[in-house]
Design a protein around this motif. Structure first.
Motif, PDB file in Angstrom:
ATOM      1  N   GLY A  49      -6.428  -3.162  14.696  1.00 53.46           N
ATOM      2  CA  GLY A  49      -7.867  -3.317  14.550  1.00 53.46           C
ATOM      3  C   GLY A  49      -8.167  -4.227  13.373  1.00 53.46           C
ATOM      4  N   PRO A  50      -9.066  -3.816  12.466  1.00 48.53           N
ATOM      5  CA  PRO A  50      -9.390  -4.653  11.306  1.00 48.53           C
ATOM      6  C   PRO A  50      -8.342  -4.590  10.204  1.00 48.53           C
ATOM      7  CG  PRO A  50     -10.630  -2.614  11.189  1.00 48.53           C
ATOM      8  CD  PRO A  50      -9.884  -2.587  12.497  1.00 48.53           C
ATOM      9  N   TRP A  51      -7.333  -3.719  10.364  1.00 47.50           N
ATOM     10  CA  TRP A  51      -6.329  -3.510   9.320  1.00 47.50           C
ATOM     11  C   TRP A  51      -5.113  -4.400   9.552  1.00 47.50           C
ATOM     12  CZ3 TRP A  51      -7.129   0.020   5.317  1.00 47.50           C
ATOM     13  CH2 TRP A  51      -8.229   0.874   5.473  1.00 47.50           C
ATOM     14  N   ARG A  63      -9.854  -3.621   0.566  1.00 43.45           N
ATOM     15  CA  ARG A  63      -9.491  -2.231   0.325  1.00 43.45           C
ATOM     16  C   ARG A  63      -8.241  -1.925   1.125  1.00 43.45           C
ATOM     17  NH1 ARG A  63     -11.248   2.248   3.427  1.00 43.45           N
ATOM     18  NH2 ARG A  63     -12.005   1.717   5.504  1.00 43.45           N
ATOM     19  N   ALA A  64      -7.492  -0.914   0.696  1.00 39.81           N
ATOM     20  CA  ALA A  64      -6.205  -0.655   1.330  1.00 39.81           C
ATOM     21  C   ALA A  64      -5.820   0.811   1.185  1.00 39.81           C
ATOM     22  CB  ALA A  64      -5.119  -1.545   0.711  1.00 39.81           C
ATOM     23  N   LEU A  65      -4.904   1.232   2.044  1.00 42.66           N
ATOM     24  CA  LEU A  65      -4.222   2.514   1.916  1.00 42.66           C
ATOM     25  C   LEU A  65      -2.747   2.218   1.688  1.00 42.66           C
ATOM     26  CD1 LEU A  65      -5.828   4.637   4.786  1.00 42.66           C
ATOM     27  CD2 LEU A  65      -6.201   4.901   2.328  1.00 42.66           C
ATOM     28  N   LEU A  66      -2.211   2.723   0.600  1.00 38.51           N
ATOM     29  CA  LEU A  66      -0.806   2.534   0.251  1.00 38.51           C
ATOM     30  C   LEU A  66      -0.113   3.893   0.346  1.00 38.51           C
ATOM     31  CD1 LEU A  66       1.572   0.895  -0.911  1.00 38.51           C
ATOM     32  CD2 LEU A  66       0.637   1.323  -3.199  1.00 38.51           C
ATOM     33  N   SER A  67       0.858   4.007   1.231  1.00 36.40           N
ATOM     34  CA  SER A  67       1.493   5.306   1.468  1.00 36.40           C
ATOM     35  C   SER A  67       3.005   5.168   1.504  1.00 36.40           C
ATOM     36  CB  SER A  67       0.994   5.915   2.786  1.00 36.40           C
ATOM     37  OG  SER A  67       1.308   5.072   3.886  1.00 36.40           O
ATOM     38  N   LEU A 109      -6.801   1.974  -2.369  1.00 40.13           N
ATOM     39  CA  LEU A 109      -6.943   0.855  -3.296  1.00 40.13           C
ATOM     40  C   LEU A 109      -8.256   0.126  -3.059  1.00 40.13           C
ATOM     41  CD1 LEU A 109      -3.347  -0.706  -3.029  1.00 40.13           C
ATOM     42  CD2 LEU A 109      -4.108   1.207  -4.449  1.00 40.13           C
ATOM     43  N   ARG A 110      -8.917  -0.257  -4.132  1.00 36.45           N
ATOM     44  CA  ARG A 110     -10.091  -1.128  -4.102  1.00 36.45           C
ATOM     45  C   ARG A 110      -9.761  -2.325  -4.974  1.00 36.45           C
ATOM     46  NH1 ARG A 110     -14.140   0.264  -0.323  1.00 36.45           N
ATOM     47  NH2 ARG A 110     -14.054   2.528  -0.055  1.00 36.45           N
ATOM     48  N   SER A 111      -9.743  -3.528  -4.391  1.00 40.30           N
ATOM     49  CA  SER A 111      -9.253  -4.689  -5.116  1.00 40.30           C
ATOM     50  C   SER A 111     -10.227  -5.855  -5.062  1.00 40.30           C
ATOM     51  CB  SER A 111      -7.896  -5.129  -4.545  1.00 40.30           C
ATOM     52  OG  SER A 111      -7.378  -6.230  -5.256  1.00 40.30           O
ATOM     53  N   GLN A 112     -10.265  -6.619  -6.150  1.00 42.99           N
ATOM     54  CA  GLN A 112     -11.018  -7.867  -6.160  1.00 42.99           C
ATOM     55  C   GLN A 112     -10.226  -8.983  -5.496  1.00 42.99           C
ATOM     56  OE1 GLN A 112     -12.618  -8.838 -10.083  1.00 42.99           O
ATOM     57  NE2 GLN A 112     -12.607  -6.667 -10.656  1.00 42.99           N
ATOM     58  N   LEU A 113      -8.940  -8.740  -5.252  1.00 45.12           N
ATOM     59  CA  LEU A 113      -8.111  -9.708  -4.542  1.00 45.12           C
ATOM     60  C   LEU A 113      -8.485  -9.734  -3.069  1.00 45.12           C
ATOM     61  CD1 LEU A 113      -4.595  -8.879  -6.058  1.00 45.12           C
ATOM     62  CD2 LEU A 113      -6.270 -10.544  -6.890  1.00 45.12           C
ATOM     63  N   SER A 114      -8.279 -10.866  -2.431  1.00 47.41           N
ATOM     64  CA  SER A 114      -8.513 -10.947  -0.990  1.00 47.41           C
ATOM     65  C   SER A 114      -7.421 -10.196  -0.248  1.00 47.41           C
ATOM     66  CB  SER A 114      -8.520 -12.414  -0.545  1.00 47.41           C
ATOM     67  OG  SER A 114      -7.218 -12.970  -0.668  1.00 47.41           O
ATOM     68  N   ALA A 115      -7.630  -9.979   1.042  1.00 43.51           N
ATOM     69  CA  ALA A 115      -6.614  -9.295   1.847  1.00 43.51           C
ATOM     70  C   ALA A 115      -5.316 -10.086   1.856  1.00 43.51           C
ATOM     71  CB  ALA A 115      -7.130  -9.092   3.268  1.00 43.51           C
ATOM     72  N   ASP A 116      -5.414 -11.421   1.942  1.00 40.87           N
ATOM     73  CA  ASP A 116      -4.212 -12.265   1.915  1.00 40.87           C
ATOM     74  C   ASP A 116      -3.468 -12.106   0.588  1.00 40.87           C
ATOM     75  OD1 ASP A 116      -4.554 -13.273   4.474  1.00 40.87           O
ATOM     76  OD2 ASP A 116      -5.717 -15.001   3.790  1.00 40.87           O
ATOM     77  N   VAL A 126      -4.333  -3.058   4.857  1.00 41.33           N
ATOM     78  CA  VAL A 126      -5.340  -3.798   4.109  1.00 41.33           C
ATOM     79  C   VAL A 126      -6.423  -4.311   5.048  1.00 41.33           C
ATOM     80  CG1 VAL A 126      -5.720  -5.737   2.528  1.00 41.33           C
ATOM     81  CG2 VAL A 126      -3.516  -4.532   2.519  1.00 41.33           C
ATOM     82  N   GLU A 127      -7.676  -4.271   4.576  1.00 41.11           N
ATOM     83  CA  GLU A 127      -8.772  -4.904   5.302  1.00 41.11           C
ATOM     84  C   GLU A 127      -9.742  -5.524   4.309  1.00 41.11           C
ATOM     85  OE1 GLU A 127     -11.265  -2.412   7.641  1.00 41.11           O
ATOM     86  OE2 GLU A 127     -11.953  -1.203   5.952  1.00 41.11           O
ATOM     87  N   LYS A 128     -10.530  -6.494   4.775  1.00 43.32           N
ATOM     88  CA  LYS A 128     -11.547  -7.121   3.938  1.00 43.32           C
ATOM     89  C   LYS A 128     -12.649  -6.114   3.644  1.00 43.32           C
ATOM     90  CE  LYS A 128     -10.761 -11.593   6.204  1.00 43.32           C
ATOM     91  NZ  LYS A 128     -11.385 -12.662   7.025  1.00 43.32           N
ATOM     92  N   ASP A 129     -13.282  -6.270   2.467  1.00 42.74           N
ATOM     93  CA  ASP A 129     -14.350  -5.330   2.119  1.00 42.74           C
ATOM     94  C   ASP A 129     -15.748  -5.926   2.251  1.00 42.74           C
ATOM     95  OD1 ASP A 129     -14.629  -7.011  -0.038  1.00 42.74           O
ATOM     96  OD2 ASP A 129     -14.161  -5.515  -1.563  1.00 42.74           O
ATOM     97  N   GLY A 130     -15.852  -7.172   2.722  1.00 38.65           N
ATOM     98  CA  GLY A 130     -17.166  -7.781   2.942  1.00 38.65           C
ATOM     99  C   GLY A 130     -17.726  -8.511   1.739  1.00 38.65           C
TER     100      GLY A 130
END
Length: 235
Positions: free
Chosen positions: A91-93, A118-122, A59-66, A109-113
């Motif tokens: 770690g950062p996830w 960005r996230a991995l959904l499984s 996932l690539r999102s405009q939403l924040s990690a929160d 989920v982690e911040k993209d800077g």
């Protein structure tokens, strides 16, 4: 060969992050919904990693990690059950896990800077896990050990990505691999060693089957890393 290396890196990354995913024919996957302003790409559609059926979306999102985590906390309530999602960090996830027997949902989920995330959904199906997941047509490569097997299907095309590692002689393992497929009547279509480096790239085929090989070693006393990408069926 470049594709084989990319596939190996992707599969290894998923294993390290998700902690666990051969095609999961008939797997009853949960329907997944995504938040707004979020794009998705399939990493694994129907696959097995070390015998465990798995689906993975990037996932690539405009939403924040929160915001992204809050969305999945709300959305997963629709699956019912008495156990709330479990939150953890790696770690950062930031990780959210929901057990919905026999399936497990995980979003990492982690911040993209740039203010987004960005996230991995499984999701994984533990009821359909297989114990005998190592391909039987591998050559004897002792003392190397299989560390991961990722199997996927694309129509009639079946791919098995096998990763091995351990302390062994580069030259002996290279010789065993060459002899195994050559003696079985496979045709060498690519065979190249990097000058001055302990790296070997090779490819063999026979009919509608092929194997891509990446063998590397940082130094004479370092562990070997071997990736085999076994393909069967018409491309």
């Amino acid at each position: 060969m470049r594709q084989a290396r990319r596939a190996a890196e992707t599969a290894l990354g998923i294993w390290l992050l998700a902690g666990a995913g051969a095609a999961a024919a008939g797997a009853a996957w949960l329907p997944l919904s995504l938040p707004p302003r979020t794009e998705s790409t399939w990493v694994l559609r129907d696959a097995r990693v070390n015998g465990l059926p798995m689906q993975v979306l990037e996932l690539r999102s405009q939403l924040s990690a929160d915001e992204l985590l809050a969305y999945f906390k709300r959305d997963w309530r629709r699956y019912g059950g008495s156990v709330a999602p479990l939150e953890s960090e790696q770690g950062p996830w930031r990780k959210l896990t929901l057990q919905q027997d026999p399936l497990q949902l995980v979003v990492q989920v982690e911040k993209d800077g740039s203010g987004g995330s960005r996230a991995l959904l499984s999701q994984m199906n533990y009821r359909d896990a297989q114990r005998d997941y190592v391909p039987r047509n591998l050559p004897v490569l002792t003392p190397l050990q299989v560390t991961q097997v990722s199997e996927t299907r694309d129509g009639p095309r079946r791919s098995q990505l096998v990763q091995l590692g351990g302390e062994a002689s580069f030259e002996i393992i290279q010789q065993r691999l060459r002899q195994h497929w050559s003696r079985a009547g496979w045709r060498a279509v690519f065979d190249r060693a990097a000058p001055g480096q302990r790296q070997w790239l090779a490819s063999f085929d026979k009919g509608t089957s092929s194997v891509d090989i990446v063998l590397t070693q940082a130094g004479p006393r370092e562990p070997l890393a071997l990736t085999l990408n076994l393909l069967e069926g018409e491309p």
